[in-house]
Design a protein around this motif. Structure first.
Motif, PDB file in Angstrom:
ATOM      1  N   ARG A 176      70.235  -8.858  43.631  1.00 24.94           N
ATOM      2  CA  ARG A 176      69.517  -8.261  42.510  1.00 24.94           C
ATOM      3  C   ARG A 176      69.614  -6.749  42.616  1.00 24.94           C
ATOM      4  NH1 ARG A 176      63.458  -9.944  42.085  1.00 24.94           N
ATOM      5  NH2 ARG A 176      63.346  -8.738  44.018  1.00 24.94           N
ATOM      6  N   ARG A 177      69.840  -6.086  41.466  1.00 24.71           N
ATOM      7  CA  ARG A 177      69.956  -4.631  41.439  1.00 24.71           C
ATOM      8  C   ARG A 177      68.559  -4.014  41.428  1.00 24.71           C
ATOM      9  NH1 ARG A 177      74.236  -1.851  43.228  1.00 24.71           N
ATOM     10  NH2 ARG A 177      74.985  -0.204  41.835  1.00 24.71           N
ATOM     11  N   TYR A 178      68.381  -3.007  42.274  1.00 23.07           N
ATOM     12  CA  TYR A 178      67.093  -2.323  42.369  1.00 23.07           C
ATOM     13  C   TYR A 178      67.322  -0.823  42.248  1.00 23.07           C
ATOM     14  CZ  TYR A 178      62.703  -0.560  44.246  1.00 23.07           C
ATOM     15  OH  TYR A 178      61.519   0.116  44.416  1.00 23.07           O
ATOM     16  N   TYR A 179      66.437  -0.176  41.489  1.00 23.22           N
ATOM     17  CA  TYR A 179      66.559   1.257  41.232  1.00 23.22           C
ATOM     18  C   TYR A 179      65.341   1.977  41.820  1.00 23.22           C
ATOM     19  CZ  TYR A 179      69.972  -0.599  37.966  1.00 23.22           C
ATOM     20  OH  TYR A 179      71.027  -1.280  37.415  1.00 23.22           O
ATOM     21  N   PRO A 180      65.491   2.608  42.986  1.00 23.22           N
ATOM     22  CA  PRO A 180      64.345   3.226  43.664  1.00 23.22           C
ATOM     23  C   PRO A 180      63.620   4.277  42.830  1.00 23.22           C
ATOM     24  CG  PRO A 180      66.221   3.062  45.152  1.00 23.22           C
ATOM     25  CD  PRO A 180      66.714   2.697  43.795  1.00 23.22           C
ATOM     26  N   ALA A 181      64.350   5.047  42.023  1.00 22.32           N
ATOM     27  CA  ALA A 181      63.711   6.097  41.224  1.00 22.32           C
ATOM     28  C   ALA A 181      63.194   5.585  39.894  1.00 22.32           C
ATOM     29  CB  ALA A 181      64.690   7.250  40.987  1.00 22.32           C
ATOM     30  N   ALA A 182      63.416   4.319  39.607  1.00 21.38           N
ATOM     31  CA  ALA A 182      62.901   3.658  38.401  1.00 21.38           C
ATOM     32  C   ALA A 182      63.244   4.450  37.136  1.00 21.38           C
ATOM     33  CB  ALA A 182      61.402   3.413  38.538  1.00 21.38           C
ATOM     34  N   GLU A 183      62.216   4.801  36.336  1.00 25.25           N
ATOM     35  CA  GLU A 183      62.451   5.406  35.026  1.00 25.25           C
ATOM     36  C   GLU A 183      62.997   6.828  35.101  1.00 25.25           C
ATOM     37  OE1 GLU A 183      58.178   7.105  33.670  1.00 25.25           O
ATOM     38  OE2 GLU A 183      58.283   4.933  33.863  1.00 25.25           O
ATOM     39  N   VAL A 184      62.910   7.455  36.250  1.00 27.08           N
ATOM     40  CA  VAL A 184      63.362   8.844  36.381  1.00 27.08           C
ATOM     41  C   VAL A 184      64.875   8.956  36.181  1.00 27.08           C
ATOM     42  CG1 VAL A 184      63.513  10.817  37.951  1.00 27.08           C
ATOM     43  CG2 VAL A 184      61.435   9.440  37.872  1.00 27.08           C
ATOM     44  N   THR A 185      65.615   7.960  36.610  1.00 31.60           N
ATOM     45  CA  THR A 185      67.077   8.008  36.507  1.00 31.60           C
ATOM     46  C   THR A 185      67.637   6.915  35.596  1.00 31.60           C
ATOM     47  OG1 THR A 185      67.225   6.632  38.508  1.00 31.60           O
ATOM     48  CG2 THR A 185      67.354   9.020  38.805  1.00 31.60           C
ATOM     49  N   SER A 186      66.770   6.230  34.861  1.00 24.93           N
ATOM     50  CA  SER A 186      67.204   5.042  34.123  1.00 24.93           C
ATOM     51  C   SER A 186      68.268   5.343  33.078  1.00 24.93           C
ATOM     52  CB  SER A 186      65.998   4.357  33.470  1.00 24.93           C
ATOM     53  OG  SER A 186      65.333   5.253  32.597  1.00 24.93           O
ATOM     54  N   HIS A 187      68.142   6.450  32.345  1.00 22.56           N
ATOM     55  CA  HIS A 187      69.114   6.727  31.287  1.00 22.56           C
ATOM     56  C   HIS A 187      70.489   7.064  31.844  1.00 22.56           C
ATOM     57  CE1 HIS A 187      65.320   7.549  28.973  1.00 22.56           C
ATOM     58  NE2 HIS A 187      65.963   6.752  28.151  1.00 22.56           N
ATOM     59  N   HIS A 241      73.050  14.163  47.708  1.00 18.35           N
ATOM     60  CA  HIS A 241      72.640  14.220  49.104  1.00 18.35           C
ATOM     61  C   HIS A 241      72.633  12.848  49.775  1.00 18.35           C
ATOM     62  CE1 HIS A 241      71.620  18.383  48.472  1.00 18.35           C
ATOM     63  NE2 HIS A 241      70.765  18.078  47.519  1.00 18.35           N
ATOM     64  N   GLY A 242      73.147  11.837  49.082  1.00 14.69           N
ATOM     65  CA  GLY A 242      73.203  10.499  49.657  1.00 14.69           C
ATOM     66  C   GLY A 242      71.956   9.670  49.450  1.00 14.69           C
ATOM     67  N   GLU A 243      70.990  10.167  48.673  1.00 10.46           N
ATOM     68  CA  GLU A 243      69.782   9.392  48.394  1.00 10.46           C
ATOM     69  C   GLU A 243      70.130   8.235  47.465  1.00 10.46           C
ATOM     70  OE1 GLU A 243      66.636   9.594  49.483  1.00 10.46           O
ATOM     71  OE2 GLU A 243      67.265  11.143  50.893  1.00 10.46           O
ATOM     72  N   PRO A 244      69.717   6.999  47.818  1.00 16.04           N
ATOM     73  CA  PRO A 244      70.078   5.845  46.982  1.00 16.04           C
ATOM     74  C   PRO A 244      69.399   5.881  45.622  1.00 16.04           C
ATOM     75  CG  PRO A 244      68.544   5.192  48.712  1.00 16.04           C
ATOM     76  CD  PRO A 244      68.923   6.609  49.002  1.00 16.04           C
ATOM     77  N   GLN A 250      65.944  16.135  39.504  1.00  9.51           N
ATOM     78  CA  GLN A 250      65.769  15.121  38.468  1.00  9.51           C
ATOM     79  C   GLN A 250      64.291  14.777  38.308  1.00  9.51           C
ATOM     80  OE1 GLN A 250      68.326  13.849  36.699  1.00  9.51           O
ATOM     81  NE2 GLN A 250      67.559  11.968  35.789  1.00  9.51           N
ATOM     82  N   TYR A 251      63.587  14.620  39.413  1.00 10.39           N
ATOM     83  CA  TYR A 251      62.148  14.344  39.370  1.00 10.39           C
ATOM     84  C   TYR A 251      61.394  15.480  38.677  1.00 10.39           C
ATOM     85  CZ  TYR A 251      61.625  10.100  42.215  1.00 10.39           C
ATOM     86  OH  TYR A 251      61.637   8.804  42.670  1.00 10.39           O
TER      87      TYR A 251
END
Length: 572
Positions: free
Chosen positions: A154-165, A71-74, A230-231
């Motif tokens: 710097r790379r940033y992951y908004p969903a953190a551990e939810v999408t890390s793998h 859906h285009g969510e970063p 995913q959440y």
């Protein structure tokens, strides 16, 4: 006499004046000549030397492409930061104590390291990388000679551990190290540019002279993942792993009609934004990299192979008495003596004896061919780093005992993703190839595994597993007809199968009237009294699937049995 003396003095004065005037004229000539030399003969050399001291070629870093969900969510973005560094040959290291507190560094230790770099003759030393722009501005405003700042990302992951793998991570230089960041590193990486600028003593840009090459940003990557699903899957999987004190867990959700990966989660996880306490073991993407013996989740495939052979139908009776069967030196047992069962009953009761008899009648060649078409034992197709290759014994490797164990999910191995992919064949008889990128969806046609009629019959059988008499009743979802299969497999240890270590599995489809989603849940080594797939994994399936179906606005298909609704509709 006096007149002669006056004339002599006047002559001396004129001579002195002429001498001084001549000296000044000579000096002026020398200066003029030198100026001419500087502006003509030596001008190119001086210009070059001046540029070397003030003109710099500056690298313009390129922005790494974004990773977004369907859906285009970063999911992964690059944010601008500043890298601070010093030239140890130019800086007075004692002045670093002025900026150390701003950077949360030990001033004495920083001074010691810069002094050591100075003694080693180095002209470059990192003070701190990836500093927030606001803090970097405060540091550079101190106007310390020899302290410089360069723009970086710097790379940033908004969903953190939810999408890390799934996403993986990059190193401090922005190079992919794990997951999709590694698999598509070249695609995501941009092309750095460069420009010529004039800088002052403090490294501040005074003037931009020109651009040598324009920085080209990396390409964006859109996944089939739905961040909302995913959440949900991550939250429920984490809860069950913690509540049952399990070693690990994984869950995979696919679109039943297209094979698109909607959720892909593993436990334990890690936060890619904070790697201070990162444990390497937590980085393992168990949903694609771990192999498990799927246990009883293979029984629907054995029954489907029997129906496809033309010698069996869902009503065919198989005698499972007395609840066990001896194959070579091994006794294969059911939980109890189920007596005579039709093929639907074999699935409902999860009879090891029943599927063993079916497999013995079909033979290794038919079994292997059917399982192979279902994608079992084949290499993964995602191209994911570390993606596991399942194992399936060839016909010549299957004696009677091996053939029997394969029929109920022992002696072969699959990844959670491969198991979910194989279950898409029960939607309409055609196995969908999984895809994780929106650009890959529909590129490969599905592979026919069984007829649509057989697939429909297996779906109905799977529905009985979730019914009152089935082993997966805790997978039921209010308002929807769902189907699936439980699995509980002993884990392999050094001395063979362990008696007290299990893998709990549930693979299911919903709704079975018109399949939309396939979900596989695996919990590794649950502790305590509950360890069966129907006790541990099935409830996770129910909670995740219920939320997913409502989120996707799938119309409920279960018959309404609430009495108050019947009364509201009028007297009977």
């Amino acid at each position: 006499m006096a007149l002669e003396e006056n004339e002599l003095k006047e002559g001396i004065q004129r001579w002195r004046f002429a001498l001084v005037l001549g000296a000044f004229a000579l000096l002026l000539f020398v200066v003029a000549a030198r100026l001419v030399m500087l502006h003509t003969v030596e001008q190119p050399f001086l210009f070059e030397q001046g540029e070397k001291r003030t003109v710099r070629s500056e690298v313009q870093p390129a922005t790494r492409g974004m990773i977004v969900d369907r859906h285009g969510e970063p999911l992964a973005v690059s944010t601008p930061v500043t890298t601070l560094w010093v030239n140890p040959q130019q800086i007075d290291s004692s002045e670093l104590s002025l900026v150390a507190p701003l950077l949360e560094l030990n001033g004495a230790e920083l001074k010691r390291r810069v002094d050591r770099a100075q003694r080693q003759g180095r002209s470059f030393y990192y003070v701190k990388r990836q500093v927030e722009p606001e803090i970097a501005t405060q540091v550079l405003n101190k106007k310390i000679a020899g302290l410089y700042g360069d723009t970086d990302f710097r790379r940033y992951y908004p969903a953190a551990e939810v999408t890390s793998h799934t996403l993986g991570l990059v190193n401090i230089d922005g190079k992919g190290q794990e997951g999709l960041e590694l698999a598509f590193d070249d695609y995501l990486s941009g092309k750095a540019g460069s420009r010529q600028v004039v800088k002052d003593l403090y490294g501040n840009v005074i003037k931009q002279l020109g651009v040598k090459a324009v920085a080209e940003p990396g390409n964006d990557l859109q996944l089939t993942i739905d961040l909302r699903l995913q959440y949900i899957a991550y939250r429920e999987l984490k809860a069950v792993v913690q509540s049952h004190h399990a070693t690990a867990g994984s869950a995979v959700m696919l679109d039943a009609k297209t094979g698109e990966v909607l959720a892909l989660v593993s436990q334990p996880s890690y936060n890619p934004n904070n790697r201070a306490d990162l444990k390497p073991g937590n980085m393992r993407n168990r949903a694609v990299a771990d192999l498990v013996e799927p246990g009883s989740t293979m029984k629907p495939f054995t029954v489907a192979a029997a129906i496809e052979s033309g010698r069996y139908s869902p009503d065919t009776i198989v005698d499972t008495s007395p609840g066990w069967i001896r194959v070579k030196r091994k006794a294969i047992r059911d939980h109890r003596n189920y007596g005579e069962l039709d093929l639907t009953g074999i699935i409902t009761k999860s009879s090891n004896v029943g599927v063993s008899k079916l497999a013995q009648d079909l033979g290794p060649d038919s079994m292997w061919q059917f399982f192979d078409h279902a994608g079992l034992g084949r290499p993964g197709t995602l191209g994911f780093p570390g993606e596991a290759v399942g194992s399936m014994p060839y016909p010549e490797q299957m004696d009677d005992l091996r053939l029997s164990t394969v029929s109920y999910g022992y002696g072969l191995s699959v990844s959670p993703l491969q198991l979910a992919e194989s279950y898409t064949s029960f939607t309409d008889g055609c196995r969908e190839h999984v895809s994780l990128l929106m650009s890959q969806v529909g590129q490969q046609p599905c592979e026919r595994v069984m007829s649509e009629k057989t697939a429909r019959q297996i779906l109905d059988m799977l529905g009985t597993v979730v019914g009152p008499k089935g082993t997966g009743k805790r997978a039921a979802v209010d308002g929807y007809l769902v189907g699936g299969k439980t699995g509980t497999a002993h884990k392999v240890g050094r001395g063979g199968y362990e008696d007290s270590e299990y893998t709990a599995v549930f693979a299911g489809i919903a709704p079975i009237s018109d399949p939309e989603l396939v979900l596989v849940v695996i919990v590794d080594e649950p502790q305590g009294k509950e360890y069966y797939g129907g006790e541990v994994a099935a409830p996770v399936f129910a909670r995740v699937m219920e939320q997913a179906l409502r989120l996707r606005q799938v119309i409920p298909d279960a018959p309404v049995e609430n009495e108050w609704l019947q009364v509201a509709g009028g007297a009977r």
